[in-house]
Design a protein around this motif. Sequence first.
Motif, PDB file in Angstrom:
ATOM      1  N   GLY A  65      -0.781  -3.891  -1.561  1.00  0.00           N
ATOM      2  CA  GLY A  65      -0.361  -2.861  -0.616  1.00  0.00           C
ATOM      3  C   GLY A  65       0.424  -3.426   0.546  1.00  0.00           C
TER       4      GLY A  65
ATOM      5  N   GLY B 240      -0.131  -0.618   4.651  1.00  0.00           N
ATOM      6  CA  GLY B 240      -0.551  -1.100   3.344  1.00  0.00           C
ATOM      7  C   GLY B 240      -1.798  -0.374   2.852  1.00  0.00           C
TER       8      GLY B 240
ATOM      9  N   ASN C  37      -1.140   3.090   1.559  1.00  0.00           N
ATOM     10  CA  ASN C  37      -0.569   3.109   0.216  1.00  0.00           C
ATOM     11  C   ASN C  37      -1.619   2.920  -0.880  1.00  0.00           C
ATOM     12  OD1 ASN C  37       1.997   3.420   1.304  1.00  0.00           O
ATOM     13  ND2 ASN C  37       2.408   1.225   1.346  1.00  0.00           N
ATOM     14  N   ILE C  38      -2.694   2.215  -0.565  1.00  0.00           N
ATOM     15  CA  ILE C  38      -3.678   1.861  -1.594  1.00  0.00           C
ATOM     16  C   ILE C  38      -4.971   2.657  -1.470  1.00  0.00           C
ATOM     17  CG2 ILE C  38      -2.787  -0.487  -1.783  1.00  0.00           C
ATOM     18  CD1 ILE C  38      -5.230  -1.382  -0.119  1.00  0.00           C
TER      19      ILE C  38
END
Length: 219
Positions: free
Chosen positions: A111, A142, A145-146
């Motif tokens: 991420g 990050g 995104n994950i």
Amino acid sequence: MDLDFAQIVPYIPFIFEGIKVTLLVTLLSVVLGFIWGSILALIKISKFGPLNWLAVAYTSVFRGTPLILQLTFVYFATPQLTGYNISQLEAAVLTFTLNSAAYISETIRGGILAVDKGQWEAAKALGIPYRRMMLDIILPQGIKNILPALVNETIALLKESALVSTIGLADILQNANVVKGAIYRYFEPYLIAGVLYYVMVMFLTWIARVVERRMRRSD
């Protein structure tokens, strides 16, 4: 078919008591695993060679060996190696934390590396220190995104938590095993245990879908 659910009715509350232990092990392991996994991810993307190598080796070991072996090793070998009589709950949380951190670290690392390079360059151009850049700019993006992947890791950990029954921790499956021994019937207690796991997994899956939809709207 030889089915008799009447016998198991008095034992259903006892099986349900295992939910508390199952959720406790899962939640503690996810939170602690996320913290340790984040540290490992930051080490992996750093340029400090020795620590980077150790983090990669750590991930390789915990991803390359069976979880049940790690659990039995921690529970039975810790007293021999350290003299400390580790409890069943401590052994379960420690093992699942160390194991999940190995997987979470790779997810977080991916991420972080997926964050647009322009963000890195802009932060460097503004003279933002590396630590502040990672904590305030890169890491939050990050993790966003994950987030669905982290929820999926929680779901996997919830199901894998059934392994704690092998060391006698009173989770859902272990309580079902106790009931099985009391009434000498297998199908009924294991069916109830399976339904409980399924309901919890479906609930987490629903949460994952809600998170994904909200993330799409926020993009």
